[in-house]
Design a protein around this motif. Structure first.
Motif, short mmCIF file in Angstrom:
data_model
loop_
_atom_site.label_atom_id
_atom_site.label_comp_id
_atom_site.label_asym_id
_atom_site.label_seq_id
_atom_site.Cartn_x
_atom_site.Cartn_y
_atom_site.Cartn_z
N ARG A 105 -44.54 -16.48 33.87
CA ARG A 105 -45.61 -17.26 34.49
C ARG A 105 -46.22 -18.18 33.46
N GLY A 116 -49.30 -20.76 33.73
CA GLY A 116 -50.33 -21.21 34.66
C GLY A 116 -50.08 -20.57 36.01
N ASP A 117 -49.91 -21.40 37.04
CA ASP A 117 -49.64 -20.89 38.37
C ASP A 117 -48.16 -20.93 38.74
N PHE A 118 -47.34 -21.40 37.83
CA PHE A 118 -45.90 -21.49 38.09
C PHE A 118 -45.21 -20.21 37.65
N THR A 119 -44.41 -19.63 38.54
CA THR A 119 -43.68 -18.41 38.23
C THR A 119 -42.21 -18.59 38.50
N THR A 151 -36.47 -19.19 41.15
CA THR A 151 -37.71 -18.79 41.80
C THR A 151 -37.32 -18.15 43.13
N GLU A 203 -43.00 -27.81 46.79
CA GLU A 203 -44.27 -27.07 46.67
C GLU A 203 -44.40 -26.41 45.30
N SER A 204 -43.28 -26.06 44.70
CA SER A 204 -43.30 -25.40 43.39
C SER A 204 -43.98 -26.27 42.33
N ARG A 262 -46.61 -28.04 42.54
CA ARG A 262 -48.08 -28.01 42.57
C ARG A 262 -48.65 -27.02 41.56
N ALA A 263 -47.83 -26.12 41.06
CA ALA A 263 -48.29 -25.16 40.06
C ALA A 263 -48.38 -25.78 38.67
N ALA A 282 -51.67 -30.11 41.11
CA ALA A 282 -52.23 -29.15 42.07
C ALA A 282 -52.82 -29.84 43.29
#
Length: 173
Positions: free
Chosen positions: A72, A74-77, A101, A130-131, A133-134, A139
């Motif tokens: 991970r 930030g918000d990206f995993t 992912t 959409e990925s 936006r992380a 965002a």
């Protein structure tokens, strides 16, 4: 308490990478990533050669097979990450990169020599927008749909040529 992002950015700033315009932009871009890095990374077949003198790692030669899970930034995993990476002097090489992912798989290979050439490719057959936006600064964008893409970066590292091919469906920007 030194966090991963601080250590990474500090190390990159002390390396030879920022001595070029492109390298400085890379370091500046990485410093914008969120500081919360976590997940599991395994380094197999790790080799480290070089010497430490005057507080610096000189003539570095580092290579490893990298395997990661639930990484991970930030918000990206990414669920999994596999690559063979090496650093030899100033030359960075990544082979067999595959990041997965829940929705997409991205593959790539590349070599970056700040004094000479860059040659890298990154591709996916079904990447969910959409990925993105992380990632930092994206965002607030409305990104929807799936794309297949192929990105190629080639030529002199100080002014590489970038080629992009994108095929999408149900795209909303």
């Amino acid at each position: 308490d030194l966090q991963g992002a601080d250590l990474t950015n500090s190390s990159l700033r002390r390396s030879d990478l920022p001595t070029t315009d492109v390298g400085e932009r890379i370091v500046r871009g990485l410093s914008q990533f969120p500081e919360n890095f976590n997940g599991s990374l395994t380094l197999n077949n790790l080799t480290v050669r070089g010497r430490f003198a005057k507080g610096e790692f000189q003539n570095p030669n580092v290579a490893a097979d990298i395997r990661g899970s639930k990484i991970r930034i930030g918000d990206f995993t990414t669920d999994s990450l596999v690559a063979r990476a090496s650093l030899s002097g100033k030359v960075v090489r990544v082979e067999g990169l595959e990041a997965k992912t829940a929705y997409s798989t991205v593959r790539g290979n590349g070599i970056y020599d700040p004094d000479r050439q860059t040659n890298a490719v990154l591709e996916s057959n079904d990447f969910r927008l959409e990925s993105l936006r992380a990632l930092p600064n994206l965002a607030s964008f409305r990104l929807e749909g799936n794309v297949g893409f192929f990105v190629s970066v080639t030529g002199e590292s100080r002014a590489p040529q970038i080629s992009l091919s994108v095929d999408g469906q149900n795209i909303v920007l």
